[in-house]
Motif scaffolding. Structure first.
Motif, PDB file in Angstrom:
ATOM      1  N   ASN A   8       0.804  -1.230   0.000  1.00 57.35           N
ATOM      2  CA  ASN A   8       0.000   0.000   0.000  1.00 57.35           C
ATOM      3  C   ASN A   8       0.835   1.278   0.000  1.00 57.35           C
ATOM      4  O   ASN A   8       0.685   2.152   0.852  1.00 57.35           O
ATOM      5  CB  ASN A   8      -0.953   0.006   1.198  1.00 57.35           C
TER       6      ASN A   8
ATOM      7  N   ARG B 271       2.238   4.747  -1.956  1.00 56.33           N
ATOM      8  CA  ARG B 271       2.118   5.761  -2.999  1.00 56.33           C
ATOM      9  C   ARG B 271       3.438   6.530  -3.079  1.00 56.33           C
ATOM     10  O   ARG B 271       4.277   6.445  -2.178  1.00 56.33           O
ATOM     11  CB  ARG B 271       0.976   6.716  -2.669  1.00 56.33           C
TER      12      ARG B 271
ATOM     13  N   ASP C  95       4.641   8.472  -0.065  1.00 55.92           N
ATOM     14  CA  ASP C  95       4.630   7.771   1.216  1.00 55.92           C
ATOM     15  C   ASP C  95       6.040   7.394   1.660  1.00 55.92           C
ATOM     16  O   ASP C  95       6.881   7.005   0.846  1.00 55.92           O
ATOM     17  CB  ASP C  95       3.802   6.486   1.116  1.00 55.92           C
TER      18      ASP C  95
ATOM     19  N   THR D 280      -2.893   5.512  -6.850  1.00 55.77           N
ATOM     20  CA  THR D 280      -3.138   4.101  -6.546  1.00 55.77           C
ATOM     21  C   THR D 280      -2.029   3.534  -5.677  1.00 55.77           C
ATOM     22  O   THR D 280      -0.895   4.007  -5.695  1.00 55.77           O
ATOM     23  CB  THR D 280      -3.253   3.274  -7.837  1.00 55.77           C
ATOM     24  N   TYR D 281      -2.383   2.496  -4.916  1.00 54.36           N
ATOM     25  CA  TYR D 281      -1.411   1.821  -4.065  1.00 54.36           C
ATOM     26  C   TYR D 281      -0.660   0.758  -4.853  1.00 54.36           C
ATOM     27  O   TYR D 281      -1.215   0.097  -5.739  1.00 54.36           O
ATOM     28  CB  TYR D 281      -2.112   1.139  -2.891  1.00 54.36           C
TER      29      TYR D 281
END
Length: 276
Positions: free
Chosen positions: A100, A102, A105, A175-176
């Motif tokens: 998960n 991005r 992140d 999107t992840y």
């Protein structure tokens, strides 16, 4: 298949009392299902291959030796567990996945092998900025602690590092994606100590197997709470509007204010985290 008697010479799956030699053979051994693999010590010959599949375990009482050109691969969420406090020899490959993710992140990492360069975790991709926490720097909150550039650093066993996700496709801010990491080096083993300073500290699991969060807290008197960054809610204008830290104490785990998973008693391989 490791757990088939006829695949071994002499016939029989190794026990905790056996010295295990993995030679260069046509059908390479794989630990792919229960029960866990065990042995007294382990020697992987040149050009031989041994693989532990995800969620499987190998417990070795004494030393692990991987000779030059031998390949010992441990896949995501698998474990190499050792009993004796002894130095290993030769390189393993530990593969770790951070889900998960991005582009903007950050993920928190710690190395399960010796002398690994932090930039190389996601090769051939390239991390964004990479940092380590320095407790000796005064900060703007009249306290202690600040981020320092860690690009190019050789990872210290037990220390945590944070890195922003790659900017190249398939990573994006919409999107992840799963961020796959890999560590190559001599597997860490034995008692690991690392100094912690004032306030919060960013440390990590230094072993190629999970460790008990409860035991870690009990054996380190200064540690009360573990904090895990979840990057559940994205940043807005460079600021995270909701707290993304999940936490764990001896009372159990608590999800972050942004939601997401609840930490349990396992500190996973490659996991960096805050302590207070």
């Amino acid at each position: 298949n490791w757990n088939v008697d006829a695949n071994w010479t002499p016939s029989g799956v190794p026990t905790i009392a056996n010295c295990i030699i993995i030679p260069d053979v046509t059908n390479d051994p794989i630990i792919s299902a229960a029960p866990d693999g065990v042995g007294y010590n382990l020697l992987v010959y040149p050009n031989a291959q041994l693989t532990i599949n995800s969620n499987q375990n190998l417990t070795i009482t004494d030393k692990v030796t991987v000779q030059t050109n031998g390949i010992f691969t441990i896949n995501n969420s698998a474990s190499l567990i050792q009993i004796n406090n002894i130095l290993n020899s030769g390189n393993i490959i530990y593969k770790r996945e951070s889900p998960n993710i991005r582009t903007l992140d950050y993920s928190y990492w710690s190395s399960p092998v010796d002398a690994f360069t932090v930039n190389n975790i996601v090769s051939p991709y390239t991390f964004g900025p990479i940092y380590k926490w320095n407790t000796t720097i005064p900060n703007s909150n009249a306290g202690w602690g600040g981020w320092q550039n860690a690009a190019g650093n050789i990872m210290i066993a037990g220390k945590g590092y944070i890195a922003r996700a790659p900017g190249a496709a398939p990573f994006n801010n919409t999107t992840y994606n799963v961020l796959s990491g890999s560590f190559t080096g001599v597997p860490n083993n034995g008692i690991n100590t690392i100094s912690i300073g004032k306030g919060y500290n960013v440390i990590g699991n230094p072993y190629p197997s999970p460790i008990s969060a409860d035991e870690f807290i009990k054996k380190n008197a200064r540690v009360r709470t573990l904090y895990y960054w979840t990057h559940t809610a994205p940043a807005s204008g460079g600021v995270y509007p909701i707290n993304n830290f999940a936490s764990y104490t001896l009372l159990g785990g608590t999800a972050s204010a942004a939601g997401g998973s609840i930490p349990n008693n396992k500190i996973q391989v490659g996991q960096g985290f805050y302590v207070s």
